[in-house]
Scaffold this motif. Structure first.
Motif, short mmCIF file in Angstrom:
data_model
loop_
_atom_site.label_atom_id
_atom_site.label_comp_id
_atom_site.label_asym_id
_atom_site.label_seq_id
_atom_site.Cartn_x
_atom_site.Cartn_y
_atom_site.Cartn_z
N ALA A 109 11.34 76.43 54.73
CA ALA A 109 11.72 75.52 55.81
C ALA A 109 10.56 74.60 56.19
O ALA A 109 10.76 73.41 56.44
CB ALA A 109 12.18 76.32 57.03
N ILE A 110 9.35 75.14 56.23
CA ILE A 110 8.17 74.32 56.53
C ILE A 110 8.05 73.19 55.51
O ILE A 110 7.74 72.04 55.86
CB ILE A 110 6.90 75.19 56.52
CG1 ILE A 110 6.94 76.24 57.63
CG2 ILE A 110 5.65 74.31 56.69
CD1 ILE A 110 5.82 77.26 57.53
N GLU A 111 8.32 73.51 54.26
CA GLU A 111 8.19 72.52 53.20
C GLU A 111 9.16 71.36 53.38
O GLU A 111 8.87 70.23 52.96
CB GLU A 111 8.41 73.20 51.85
CG GLU A 111 7.91 72.41 50.67
CD GLU A 111 7.93 73.23 49.38
OE1 GLU A 111 7.32 72.77 48.40
OE2 GLU A 111 8.55 74.31 49.36
N ASP A 116 4.75 67.00 62.23
CA ASP A 116 3.92 68.10 62.74
C ASP A 116 4.54 68.76 63.96
O ASP A 116 4.47 69.98 64.13
CB ASP A 116 2.52 67.58 63.08
CG ASP A 116 1.72 67.18 61.84
OD1 ASP A 116 2.09 67.64 60.74
OD2 ASP A 116 0.75 66.42 61.98
N GLU A 117 5.15 67.96 64.83
CA GLU A 117 5.74 68.54 66.04
C GLU A 117 6.94 69.44 65.69
O GLU A 117 7.21 70.42 66.39
CB GLU A 117 6.17 67.45 67.02
CG GLU A 117 7.19 66.45 66.50
CD GLU A 117 6.56 65.23 65.82
OE1 GLU A 117 7.23 64.19 65.78
OE2 GLU A 117 5.40 65.34 65.38
N SER A 118 7.63 69.13 64.60
CA SER A 118 8.75 69.97 64.17
C SER A 118 8.24 71.32 63.67
O SER A 118 8.83 72.36 63.96
CB SER A 118 9.54 69.27 63.07
OG SER A 118 10.05 68.03 63.50
N ARG A 144 19.88 75.46 59.85
CA ARG A 144 20.34 74.73 61.03
C ARG A 144 19.17 74.10 61.78
O ARG A 144 19.28 72.98 62.28
CB ARG A 144 21.14 75.66 61.95
CG ARG A 144 22.49 76.09 61.40
CD ARG A 144 23.34 76.72 62.49
NE ARG A 144 22.76 77.96 62.97
CZ ARG A 144 23.07 79.16 62.50
NH1 ARG A 144 23.96 79.28 61.52
NH2 ARG A 144 22.52 80.25 62.99
N PHE A 145 18.06 74.82 61.86
CA PHE A 145 16.89 74.29 62.56
C PHE A 145 16.41 72.99 61.91
O PHE A 145 16.19 71.99 62.59
CB PHE A 145 15.76 75.33 62.55
CG PHE A 145 14.52 74.89 63.27
CD1 PHE A 145 14.36 75.14 64.63
CD2 PHE A 145 13.51 74.21 62.61
CE1 PHE A 145 13.22 74.72 65.30
CE2 PHE A 145 12.37 73.78 63.26
CZ PHE A 145 12.22 74.04 64.62
N ALA A 151 17.21 65.68 61.91
CA ALA A 151 18.55 65.37 61.39
C ALA A 151 18.54 64.12 60.53
O ALA A 151 19.23 64.06 59.50
CB ALA A 151 19.52 65.21 62.56
N ASP A 152 17.76 63.11 60.92
CA ASP A 152 17.76 61.86 60.15
C ASP A 152 17.25 62.09 58.74
O ASP A 152 17.83 61.59 57.76
CB ASP A 152 16.93 60.80 60.87
CG ASP A 152 15.52 61.30 61.21
OD1 ASP A 152 15.30 62.52 61.25
OD2 ASP A 152 14.63 60.45 61.43
N LEU A 153 16.16 62.84 58.60
CA LEU A 153 15.60 63.11 57.27
C LEU A 153 16.51 64.04 56.48
O LEU A 153 16.64 63.90 55.25
CB LEU A 153 14.21 63.72 57.41
CG LEU A 153 13.17 62.86 58.13
CD1 LEU A 153 11.85 63.59 58.21
CD2 LEU A 153 13.00 61.52 57.41
#
Length: 394
Positions: A109-111, A116-118, A144-145, A151-153
């Motif tokens: 998920a990090i990848e 950075d804030e996400s 989902r996170f 969402a845009d990306l």
């Protein structure tokens, strides 16, 4: 006189935590060895010799641990990413509160996250969920996170992947082959739903095929028969969409009620624009989670309530169970006739967990079911039925 200690669930929990801590110690030892070797080889004057010795680090670790070089490199890359970007997750891994499989899923998920804030938000929120849910539930939560926080990306990635849709055939042994299709999830779900429904219709008494065989034969017939290929897709699919996303005010996804897949909401809007869809709106009471205010007499819920409960909960309500709600029984949390046949007293349980509950072996609080998280449910039919139904609490 000798005494024995009966095993307890607490001893099982301790064993799992020790195993997770052992995984963390192994990964830490890999990092320490790699870093020491990188420091040692930095002193080698010959650049060629330095490159050769560094390329053998993963091989040496693999020989000591019984892993392949690829497995070692994967663990090291996951560890580097999680340790650098989500320190709370890394500390939980070292402490044994997270096993490596969950850390690997969080790393994936990090990848995907680009801001950075996400990533910081993920680090602050994921532990509470990851330490109290199964791996399958965590993977859905992470998906989902990512879709909601960026969402845009996520929509951009989905659009790019849709351009890669294709069908492939791989011929195998014994005169058999695999037919594979890479399709948008909502279309694949429609095909799956149609196959499941058609294959389970009453068959000829002389038809001794299994359900799986009938599904395979139906797919062949639909693909090779011109009449079947042009017939309407009789599929019933439910998705949830946030109100602002549905209105087009924000980017976002439509998610299946069982949480297995999600697609950009615009894709669902495209289906709706064809005029072949039928919508249900389900409004949930914010206090009681009651999908219908009516109380029904008798043990069995009517079709409208059954559909609403299936779409609301999505999966079996036993802890960690991911069986889709349409394949579950509707269970009274407070058993009938003492408990009413209402939305807030009923929920889906798969047959196995329903039987366990009936025998008092499902240790699950009837006063605290898994909470529904779907304030709006949209049901898609093809072809369109002629009756619209709206569920509204009193």
């Amino acid at each position: 006189m000798a005494t024995t200690t009966a095993p307890t669930t607490q001893s099982l929990s301790h064993a799992v935590r020790w195993q997770s801590m052992a995984e963390a110690r192994t990964v830490e030892a890999m990092i320490d060895y790699r870093d020491a070797e990188m420091a040692r080889t930095a002193l080698i004057e010959s650049s060629l010799r330095r490159k050769i010795e560094r390329s053998a680090i993963a091989l040496t670790i693999g020989e000591a641990t019984g892993m392949s070089e690829a497995q070692v490199q994967l663990r090291l890359s996951i560890a580097d990413r999680v340790r650098a970007k989500t320190p709370q997750v890394w500390d939980a891994f070292i402490d044994g509160r997270l096993d490596f499989s969950r850390v690997r899923d969080i790393s994936a998920a990090i990848e995907k996250l680009r801001r950075d804030e996400s990533i910081a938000r993920l680090d602050n929120r994921v532990l509470a969920y990851a330490t109290s849910h199964t791996g399958a539930e965590l993977r859905q939560w992470l998906r989902r996170f990512v879709q909601r926080v960026e969402a845009d990306l996520a929509v951009e990635r989905a659009e790019a992947e849709r351009a890669e849709r294709h069908v492939s055939v791989a011929h195998g042994d014994d005169a058999m082959a695999w037919l594979n299709a890479y399709l948008p999830s909502h279309l694949a779900a429609a095909i799956e739903a149609r196959l499941r429904t058609a294959a389970r219709k009453p068959a000829d008494p002389d038809d001794d095929r299994t359900v799986a065989q009938r599904e395979a034969d139906l797919l062949v017939a639909w693909c090779t028969s011109s009449d079947a290929a042009t017939s309407a897709v009789d599929a019933n699919i439910a998705v949830t969409v946030a109100a602002d996303v549905l209105a087009g005010a924000a980017a976002g996804f439509a998610e299946s009620t069982d949480g297995r897949w999600a697609v950009p909401a615009s894709w669902i809007a495209d289906v709706a624009a064809t005029g072949s869809t039928f919508w249900h709106r389900i409004v949930v009471d914010p206090v009681k989670d009651d999908v219908l205010s009516h109380e029904y007499l008798g043990r069995f819920a009517p079709d409208t309530l059954a559909a609403a409960l299936q779409f609301l909960h999505g999966v079996c309500q036993a802890p960690g169970c991911m069986v889709p709600a349409e394949r579950c029984d509707l269970d009274h949390r407070i058993p009938h006739p003492h408990g009413p046949t209402t939305g807030d007293n009923m929920g889906p349980l798969c047959r196995r967990h329903h039987n366990l509950k009936g025998h008092g072996l499902l240790h699950w609080s009837t006063s605290q079911p898994r909470p529904p998280t779907k304030p709006m449910v949209i049901e898609i039919y093809q072809p369109a039925p002629t009756i619209d139904v709206e569920y509204v609490p009193a």
